[in-house]
Design a protein around this motif. Structure first.
Motif, short mmCIF file in Angstrom:
data_model
loop_
_atom_site.label_atom_id
_atom_site.label_comp_id
_atom_site.label_asym_id
_atom_site.label_seq_id
_atom_site.Cartn_x
_atom_site.Cartn_y
_atom_site.Cartn_z
N GLU A 155 -3.31 -3.10 -7.63
CA GLU A 155 -4.71 -3.06 -7.20
C GLU A 155 -4.96 -1.94 -6.19
N ARG B 9 0.94 -7.42 -7.86
CA ARG B 9 -0.51 -7.32 -8.06
C ARG B 9 -1.15 -6.49 -6.95
N GLN B 10 -0.70 -6.69 -5.72
CA GLN B 10 -1.25 -5.93 -4.60
C GLN B 10 -0.99 -4.44 -4.78
N ASP C 249 2.51 -11.83 -6.73
CA ASP C 249 1.48 -11.54 -5.74
C ASP C 249 1.64 -10.13 -5.18
N SER D 198 0.83 -1.21 0.00
CA SER D 198 0.00 0.00 0.00
C SER D 198 0.86 1.26 0.00
#
Length: 333
Positions: free
Chosen positions: A237, A233-234, A230, A204
């Protein structure tokens, strides 16, 4: 102690580590080659490092796969391959074996027991050796300077502290052919992955920095290995702006060309941060391992390393990034 060039024809360098660790010893390899221009220099390393030898063929002539040893965490021990390695080393001795792996607590005895030539390098309390050939392992300094200190101890002068990362014409051409949408200096590269989750800044946080850059009209390119899909992708997104996802789509030369042409790299303290140091690309480096003085780039004006263990303040990172972009005059409009 100085090893005469006229009798030191074959030199082995033992450093069985990953990319970032290897890049930090390039200035030492450069100094070694300059002092021993006619010697055959062989790297004893992890399997992947054969490609490192090819990339740095100006400094390294040959490669021998080191198969692992008890107590070293980088790879599992294979007794059969170890015996093959031991036999190869014993039957093809060197005039000098440089121990550039660490403080010597495990590997000094291992290398000496190979019977493959005199060993020099680092030692530490509990495994001291001849002080002419061995230097006490320095702490609290850059990994680059640590290995240059060893070279100087052995009578080998430094030829600069700068890093290098050669990219072939074919690699650069392939990068441009595969990424025609990227314009040099108009994008930022975000590399959120790391070897080990404990060394990884929150996705984030990467997303927030990426959005700040996108808001300043930069394209955002998110990169990583296929195994890091993974976390990349986080990040994507969590972003408000769109990003170009190049996860698993850049080889070792292509990632370097991507970083070379980017306006900024944002990453954890990993191999790509050393590539940015080599290519002269401004960077924000988040140090999660508590050793920024060891692994952070030497150029503090071009690269901002933030020790997250002691300063968990996102605004400090954000302001460092904005200041860096302003100082480098790389706003994209």
């Amino acid at each position: 102690m100085t090893f005469p060039t006229q009798t030191t024809h074959r030199i082995a360098v033992f450093r069985a580590l990953q990319l970032g660790d290897m890049l930090c010893c390039v200035p030492a390899l450069r100094a070694l080659r300059h002092s021993y221009p006619e010697s055959e220099i062989t790297l004893l390393g992890l399997p992947w490092a054969k490609s490192f030898c090819e990339r740095f063929s100006a400094y390294l002539d040959d490669f021998v796969h080191f198969p692992g040893y008890e107590g070293l965490p980088e790879q599992a021990v294979d007794p059969e391959k170890w015996e093959q390695f031991r036999h190869t080393m014993h039957e093809n001795p060197f005039d000098l074996i440089l121990q550039m792996q660490g403080n010597g607590s495990i590997v000094n005895e291992m290398l000496e027991n190979l019977g493959a030539g005199p060993v020099a390098g680092f030692h530490s309390e509990g495994n001291y050796r001849d002080s002419g050939r061995f230097l006490e392992y320095p702490t609290g300094i850059s990994e680059i300077e640590r290995h240059l200190q060893l070279m100087r101890h052995l009578g080998i002068p430094a030829i600069g502290t700068h890093l290098e990362y050669p990219v072939t014409e074919a690699e650069a051409a392939r990068f441009h052919a595969q990424n025609p949408m990227l314009e040099e200096g108009r994008y930022v590269c975000v590399h959120p992955g790391s070897r080990g989750a404990w060394r990884q800044w929150p996705p984030s946080h990467f997303a927030c920095l990426a959005d700040e850059c996108a808001g300043m009209n930069y394209q955002v390119v998110v990169t990583g290995t296929a195994g890091e899909a993974d976390v990349t992708r986080q990040v994507i997104e969590a972003m408000d702006y769109p990003a170009i996802d190049l996860t698993g789509r850049t080889g070792p030369g292509e990632i370097a060309q991507l970083i070379r042409e980017s306006a900024l790299l944002i990453s954890n303290c990993t191999g790509v941060s050393h590539i940015a140091a080599a290519t002269g690309t401004p960077s924000i480096v988040i140090s999660m391992d508590g050793e920024p003085e060891r692994w952070g780039p030497l150029n503090k004006a071009l690269h901002k390393t933030i020790n997250w263990n002691t300063c968990q303040d996102f605004d400090v990172v954000l302001n460092s990034m904005l200041m860096l972009l302003e100082e480098r005059h790389v706003y994209a409009g």
